[in-house]
Each structure stands twice: as structure tokens, then as C-alpha cells.
Write a protein that holds these residues in place. Structure first.
Motif, mmCIF file in Angstrom:
data_model
loop_
_atom_site.group_PDB
_atom_site.id
_atom_site.type_symbol
_atom_site.label_atom_id
_atom_site.label_comp_id
_atom_site.label_asym_id
_atom_site.label_seq_id
_atom_site.Cartn_x
_atom_site.Cartn_y
_atom_site.Cartn_z
ATOM 1 N N ILE A 187 5.881 3.242 21.651
ATOM 2 C CA ILE A 187 5.655 2.049 20.888
ATOM 3 C C ILE A 187 3.957 1.746 20.938
ATOM 4 O O ILE A 187 3.601 1.641 22.197
ATOM 5 C CB ILE A 187 6.456 0.707 21.261
ATOM 6 N N ILE A 188 3.417 1.643 19.716
ATOM 7 C CA ILE A 188 2.160 0.934 19.677
ATOM 8 C C ILE A 188 2.352 -0.407 19.074
ATOM 9 O O ILE A 188 3.153 -0.643 18.050
ATOM 10 C CB ILE A 188 1.093 1.893 18.975
ATOM 11 N N ALA A 189 2.120 -1.458 19.819
ATOM 12 C CA ALA A 189 2.188 -3.064 19.214
ATOM 13 C C ALA A 189 0.752 -3.518 19.232
ATOM 14 O O ALA A 189 -0.173 -3.438 19.992
ATOM 15 C CB ALA A 189 3.014 -3.545 20.233
ATOM 16 N N PHE A 190 0.558 -4.110 17.966
ATOM 17 C CA PHE A 190 -0.593 -4.887 17.706
ATOM 18 C C PHE A 190 -0.470 -6.225 18.171
ATOM 19 O O PHE A 190 0.094 -6.839 17.278
ATOM 20 C CB PHE A 190 -1.188 -4.617 16.248
ATOM 21 N N ASP A 191 -1.312 -6.832 18.845
ATOM 22 C CA ASP A 191 -1.630 -8.059 19.255
ATOM 23 C C ASP A 191 -2.759 -8.671 18.361
ATOM 24 O O ASP A 191 -4.028 -8.546 19.002
ATOM 25 C CB ASP A 191 -1.621 -8.431 20.659
ATOM 26 N N ALA A 192 -2.623 -8.625 17.164
ATOM 27 C CA ALA A 192 -3.951 -8.502 16.277
ATOM 28 C C ALA A 192 -3.430 -9.043 14.895
ATOM 29 O O ALA A 192 -2.492 -8.726 14.472
ATOM 30 C CB ALA A 192 -4.504 -7.440 16.253
ATOM 31 N N CYS A 193 -4.385 -9.440 14.197
ATOM 32 C CA CYS A 193 -3.986 -9.940 12.611
ATOM 33 C C CYS A 193 -4.025 -8.911 11.814
ATOM 34 O O CYS A 193 -4.849 -7.853 11.990
ATOM 35 C CB CYS A 193 -4.877 -10.998 12.137
ATOM 36 N N LEU A 194 -3.075 -8.903 10.615
ATOM 37 C CA LEU A 194 -3.344 -8.058 9.627
ATOM 38 C C LEU A 194 -3.140 -6.642 9.731
ATOM 39 O O LEU A 194 -3.397 -5.776 8.872
ATOM 40 C CB LEU A 194 -4.462 -8.307 8.720
ATOM 41 N N MET A 195 -2.475 -6.293 10.806
ATOM 42 C CA MET A 195 -2.537 -4.676 11.230
ATOM 43 C C MET A 195 -1.305 -4.290 10.488
ATOM 44 O O MET A 195 -1.019 -2.997 10.809
ATOM 45 C CB MET A 195 -2.713 -4.393 12.791
ATOM 46 N N GLY A 196 -0.476 -4.894 9.755
ATOM 47 C CA GLY A 196 0.804 -4.485 9.022
ATOM 48 C C GLY A 196 0.491 -3.904 7.643
ATOM 49 O O GLY A 196 1.228 -4.164 6.875
ATOM 50 N N ASN A 197 -0.776 -3.456 7.716
ATOM 51 C CA ASN A 197 -1.170 -3.082 6.577
ATOM 52 C C ASN A 197 -0.993 -1.605 6.420
ATOM 53 O O ASN A 197 -1.478 -0.741 7.243
ATOM 54 C CB ASN A 197 -2.814 -3.378 6.311
ATOM 55 N N ILE A 198 -0.516 -1.044 5.267
ATOM 56 C CA ILE A 198 0.065 0.433 5.225
ATOM 57 C C ILE A 198 -1.291 1.415 5.516
ATOM 58 O O ILE A 198 -1.199 2.411 6.229
ATOM 59 C CB ILE A 198 0.811 0.781 3.969
ATOM 60 N N GLU A 199 -2.336 1.063 4.946
ATOM 61 C CA GLU A 199 -3.301 1.940 5.226
ATOM 62 C C GLU A 199 -3.853 2.163 6.625
ATOM 63 O O GLU A 199 -3.950 2.987 7.265
ATOM 64 C CB GLU A 199 -4.761 1.450 4.270
ATOM 65 N N ALA A 200 -3.712 0.976 7.405
ATOM 66 C CA ALA A 200 -4.006 0.817 8.649
ATOM 67 C C ALA A 200 -2.999 1.514 9.535
ATOM 68 O O ALA A 200 -3.190 2.462 10.215
ATOM 69 C CB ALA A 200 -4.250 -0.578 9.329
ATOM 70 N N ILE A 201 -1.628 1.271 9.159
ATOM 71 C CA ILE A 201 -0.377 1.695 9.874
ATOM 72 C C ILE A 201 -0.495 3.643 9.926
ATOM 73 O O ILE A 201 -0.141 4.139 10.848
ATOM 74 C CB ILE A 201 0.716 1.433 9.258
ATOM 75 N N ARG B 298 -13.336 5.598 1.419
ATOM 76 C CA ARG B 298 -14.005 6.242 2.548
ATOM 77 C C ARG B 298 -13.086 6.315 3.793
ATOM 78 O O ARG B 298 -12.951 7.146 4.536
ATOM 79 C CB ARG B 298 -15.299 6.037 3.226
ATOM 80 N N ALA B 299 -12.393 5.079 3.907
ATOM 81 C CA ALA B 299 -11.698 4.711 5.049
ATOM 82 C C ALA B 299 -10.235 5.268 5.168
ATOM 83 O O ALA B 299 -9.807 5.517 6.046
ATOM 84 C CB ALA B 299 -11.718 3.146 5.354
ATOM 85 N N VAL B 300 -9.491 5.087 3.850
ATOM 86 C CA VAL B 300 -8.199 5.496 3.816
ATOM 87 C C VAL B 300 -8.046 6.975 4.034
ATOM 88 O O VAL B 300 -8.898 7.814 3.323
ATOM 89 C CB VAL B 300 -7.283 4.732 2.493
ATOM 90 N N ASN B 301 -6.802 7.459 4.440
ATOM 91 C CA ASN B 301 -6.489 9.144 4.356
ATOM 92 C C ASN B 301 -5.773 9.184 2.946
ATOM 93 O O ASN B 301 -4.627 8.673 2.640
ATOM 94 C CB ASN B 301 -5.428 9.174 5.503
ATOM 95 N N SER B 302 -6.414 9.912 1.979
ATOM 96 C CA SER B 302 -5.988 10.183 0.655
ATOM 97 C C SER B 302 -4.692 10.943 0.722
ATOM 98 O O SER B 302 -3.833 11.009 -0.025
ATOM 99 C CB SER B 302 -6.993 10.956 0.063
ATOM 100 N N SER B 303 -4.483 11.715 1.892
ATOM 101 C CA SER B 303 -3.263 12.689 2.055
ATOM 102 C C SER B 303 -1.854 11.706 2.224
ATOM 103 O O SER B 303 -1.036 12.051 2.000
ATOM 104 C CB SER B 303 -3.429 13.689 3.219
ATOM 105 N N ASP B 304 -2.291 10.758 2.973
ATOM 106 C CA ASP B 304 -1.130 9.579 3.076
ATOM 107 C C ASP B 304 -0.974 8.709 1.628
ATOM 108 O O ASP B 304 0.071 8.299 1.307
ATOM 109 C CB ASP B 304 -1.358 8.780 4.062
ATOM 110 N N MET B 305 -2.307 8.197 1.283
ATOM 111 C CA MET B 305 -2.037 7.049 0.251
ATOM 112 C C MET B 305 -1.892 7.510 -1.194
ATOM 113 O O MET B 305 -1.645 7.052 -2.263
ATOM 114 C CB MET B 305 -3.197 6.194 0.336
ATOM 115 N N GLY B 306 -2.291 9.244 -1.371
ATOM 116 C CA GLY B 306 -1.836 9.786 -2.618
ATOM 117 C C GLY B 306 -2.697 8.936 -3.629
ATOM 118 O O GLY B 306 -3.747 9.135 -3.936
ATOM 119 N N PHE B 307 -1.647 8.544 -4.787
ATOM 120 C CA PHE B 307 -2.448 8.241 -5.909
ATOM 121 C C PHE B 307 -2.901 6.880 -5.853
ATOM 122 O O PHE B 307 -3.559 6.017 -6.813
ATOM 123 C CB PHE B 307 -1.176 8.223 -7.118
#
Length: 464
Positions: free
Chosen positions: A216-230, A412-421
């Protein structure tokens, strides 16, 4: 006022009254010595190791140190290791410790450091890896605590200690240039290596050298439920527990979570993730009444499927924008109807639901329906505490800002292989929404640069 950092170790919370004007370091501030209790726990496989990485070199120091005191009141035992890496705002108040009940904090400390950058990925990776080696367990929970900004970054470091140094607002012990800290560090390394050698020779170690997995990785932090961060963390763990919304500064109720774990150290990781959500929900409900701390526990094995659904949706929305002059207004309305968390983040499921309420092409409705059904019918969300209802947070956000506010660092920050289109959909959306002003959009300019770069490398062929 002037203070000594030694106040950190055993005199309550040194940050609760703010930061000192200057710092005078004593010889004790450069001293540490691994205790027999923590030394003997090395290589001994426990049921669980809980490792909390605390980026406290910021305005959260008082909250995060209070969490340490909560965890110390529970303490490690033979079944559960409670380890913390605390990066503090003052000089020499950064340390790695295995927390024990009833001992001075100074006795729990294994290593101390002068100044570190908590947001440095290399440091994060190294300390997590070392913790898993020193204190192995059948199951591992890693908690990342500090400021969060989704794909824009996490564990922000204010470099406060460096500010004291640059401004000359600290002094070293007389005749000491910090070499005593290195002496203590080398002594601790030697003690650990000798202990590990003894364990191997005595065959007393259950740590077989295999790379420990993070459950388990748990975030005690704001706004990390963002798919690009996940997506940055999805291959590192089996489960991610996170919030797409802001998270309270006081963070998790660590004592409640750890009490439950110590009472049942055989708990399954899935159940442990649910426990984190439930304990947090109950704590804030009891403290503040009718309040929802938006959280979700995500099965990382299902994220590949979710990314495919996002790809399909982005692809169909891009086609729609290219074929219908009214499409931009329809999509803009749907995005605006989705819950807005700020920083350009919108609830992902809300976007799909809003599209289904509109007259849209069949293929786009299929893509939107598939994404909505994936949230509801797959095993993606193991547990959640969300407000529920139309237009309310559902567990995961996605970057979808107003085109005029697009952050060009996104591509530049997101992984295009994950986020695709998705990034290209944002570009088309900006082009259609801004009209003649699109030429001035940083997104359009960056997409143009990216395309030229890919074409130069032979990785993109326009005719395809």
C-alpha cells in the motif's frame, strides 16, 4: 529568540510556537546512537512494516511532528515496525527512526542529517528501499506525508534550513564543524553491518534478500488522487490510498490506524487499506461533525484498464471536436459541470456522466458509458469515502483546466504511454475553445514543438 535543536528530541513539539529567529547547536544536536532494541529488530521479518516519509520542511512541521508523537504512543513490536523518515525545517532535525513506546525520541533515532531536500526523488527512493531492507515484513505500508499538488508535484520542500545557513542565523558547537555528526553516522553504519553479518552467520535472519514489495502507498497529502499523479506510482504498489480533494493539515489519525493494525497484525492489505479510510472518516466525523474527507483505495492492477478508458474517451471527444462546430460548447459545459478541485483538476467520472446527459455521437456515448461503468463495476475502487451524487467527487480527478490557464509543464510531466490521447484532446479543445486566440495559447505552442521534435526523431508521421 534563540533555541537549541536538542529541544526537538524529548521536549514535546518544538514547532508548535513557530520557527526560532536563530539556532545555536549543541554537541548533542550532532549525536545519535542506534539502540539495542532497534538494532536487534534489523532483519527480523515482521508481519507489517509501516514507513512514513514526512516532508516537514514547510508549514506542516507542527502537524507532522504531532503525528510522530501519536505513533510513538503506539510503538513498534515484533509484529509491526513503525518507521519514520522526518525531514524537518531546522538544522539537524531530519532523522530516520524506528518508533518505540515509552522511550525518549532520541533513543529511537537511527540516523540524523543536517539538511535534506524531501522532494528529491533520489532521496525518497533510497530511504524507502533501505527501510524495506533493514526492517523487512510480510506486508509493507508506505505513507507519503506533506504538501501535494497532483501531477505538479508532492512533498514540497521550503529549504528553511538552508535559509538559516545563508542568513548566518545559526552557530555550530565550539570547535565542531559537523564532523561529529559524520562520526555518529559512520558508527551507526558499522553497527548495522556487523549486526546483519551476525544474523547471516547465525542464520537468525528471515530476510532472504528478496526485494520486498510495497502493498500500500497512502498519501497524507492534498490532490494526489489525480490520475496523472497516480500513474507515477501505480507500478510501485498493489494499492494506492489517496484523496482527489484537499486533505486536512492534521492528516491521518495515525494512532487509530496503528492501534487497529497492532490488534490484528495478520490483517490483509485490502482490509488494511479500507481501515485507513474508515479510521480517517470516523476521526474527522467525530471531530467536526458532518464532514467528508474525500478518499479512495485503488487497486493498481485495474489502472491499466482505466487508462484505456480515458484514451478511448479522449479519442472520441477529439473526433467530435473535429466534426461538429457545436462540440466545443457541449464539452466545455460538461467539463464545467464536473466537480472542480482547483489547480485545473476535475472529477473524471463527473465528466463522463455529464456527457451522457447530452446529445452526443454514439461512439462518444459508448466511451463515456464504458468509463462510468468501469468506475462502478470493475474492482478499481476497493473502498471510498466520497460525498456521492451527481456532480460530486467520485474518487479520481484528471487535469482538464480552462484552456487559457493550461500549464505547459503538463506535457513534460505526464507519462504519455499512460495518458495516451488525453494531452492531444486538451490541445484540440483549446484550439476549438479559444478560436483565433489559440495561437497565443502555451498549450498549442508546446504541442507544435513536441510534434516537430517527434517528427525529427522519426517517432511521428502525420500521414499515420
Amino acid at each position: 529568540y534563540i533555541t537549541s535543536v536538542i529541544m526537538l528530541l524529548d521536549n514535546g513539539n518544538p514547532y508548535e510556537n513557530g520557527r526560532p529567529q536563530s539556532i545555536i547547536l549543541s554537541p548533542e544536536d550532532f549525536s545519535f546512537n542506534i539502540s539495542d532494541r532497534n538494532l536487534n529488530a534489523i532483519d527480523r521479518r515482521a508481519k507489517w512494516t509501516v514507513f512514513i516519509y514526512m516532508a516537514a520542511n514547510c508549514d506542516l512541521a507542527a502537524h507532522l511532528f504531532e503525528d510522530i508523537l501519536e505513533m510513538k504512543a503506539i510503538g513498534s513490536d515484533e509484529n509491526v515496525n513503525i518507521c519514520v523518515f522526518f525531514v524537518g525545517p531546522l538544522i539537524t532535525d531530519s532523522f530516520f527512526a524506528r518508533l518505540n513506546k515509552g522511550t525518549p525520541l532520541g533513543e529511537d533515532i537511527i540516523f540524523r542529517f543536517l539538511t535534506l531536500s524531501a522532494s528529491e526523488p533520489k532521496i525518497l527512493k533510497e530511504v524507502i528501499s533501505n527501510n524495506l531492507i533493514l526492517y523487512p515484513a510480510e506486508n509493507n505500508l508506505v505513507i507519503l506525508a506533506g504538501h501535494g499538488l497532483g501531477w505538479k508535484g508532492a512533498l514540497e520542500d521550503y529549504a528553511i534550513g538552508k535559509m538559516y545557513i545563508e542568513q548566518g542565523r545559526f552557530s555550530l558547537p565550539p570547535g565542531d564543524d559537523g564532523s561529529h555528526l559524520k562520526y555518529c553516522y559512520d558508527r551507526a553504519i558499522k553497527a548495522i553491518n556487523e549486526k546483519r553479518l551476525q544474523n547471516r552467520m547465525a542464520k537468525d535472519s528471515i530476510n532472504d534478500g528478496n526485494k520486498s514489495k510495497i502493498n500500500i502507498i497512502a498519501f497524507d497529502a492534498c490532490l494526489m488522487g489525480n490520475i496523472e499523479a497516480i500513474n507515477h506510482f501505480k507500478d510501485l504498489s498493489e494499492i494506492i490510498v489517496t484523496s482527489e480533494d484537499v486533505f486536512p493539515g492534521s492528516g491521518y489519525p495515525y494512532d487509530k490506524i496503528l492501534q487497529k493494525l497492532k490488534a490484528d497484525p495478520n490483517i490483509d492489505p485490502n482490509v488494511m487499506a479500507i481501515n485507513i479510510i474508515n479510521q480517517t472518516k470516523d476521526y474527522y466525523k467525530n471531530k467536526f461533525g458532518n464532514i467528508v474527507i474525500t478518499q479512495a483505495a485503488l487497486d493498481c492492477h485495474e489502472l491499466k484498464g482505466l487508462n484505456q478508458m480515458i484514451y478511448n474517451l479522449a479519442n472520441e471527444m477529439t473526433k467530435y471536436l473535429g466534426n461538429d462546430k457545436e462540440a466545443a460548447n457541449v464539452i466545455k459545459s460538461c467539463i464545467e459541470n464536473a466537480f472542480n478541485f482547483g489547480e485545473g483538476y476535475r472529477d473524471l467520472k463527473n465528466i463522463a456522466e455529464s456527457l451522457l446527459d447530452c446529445q452526443i455521437p454514439y461512439n462518444l456515448s459508448v466511451a463515456a458509458r464504458s468509463l462510468k461503468d468501469f468506475f462502478e463495476q470493475s474492482g478499481l475502487i476497493l473502498a471510498s469515502d466520497v460525498p456521492g451524487g451527481k456532480g460530486m467527487p467520485a474518487g479520481i480527478s484528471i487535469y482538464c483546466p480552462d484552456p487559457a490557464e493550461f500549464d505547459p509543464q503538463y506535457l513534460r510531466a505526464v507519462n504519455s504511454s499512460d495518458m495516451g490521447f488525453w494531452p492531444w484532446f486538451l490541445g484540440m479543445y483549446a484550439l476549438c475553445t479559444l478560436g483565433q486566440d489559440a495561437v497565443n495559447s502555451p498549450l498549442i505552442g508546446l504541442i507544435d514543438e513536441t510534434m516537430k521534435d517527434l517528427m525529427g526523431k522519426g517517432e511521428y508521421r502525420p500521414n499515420n
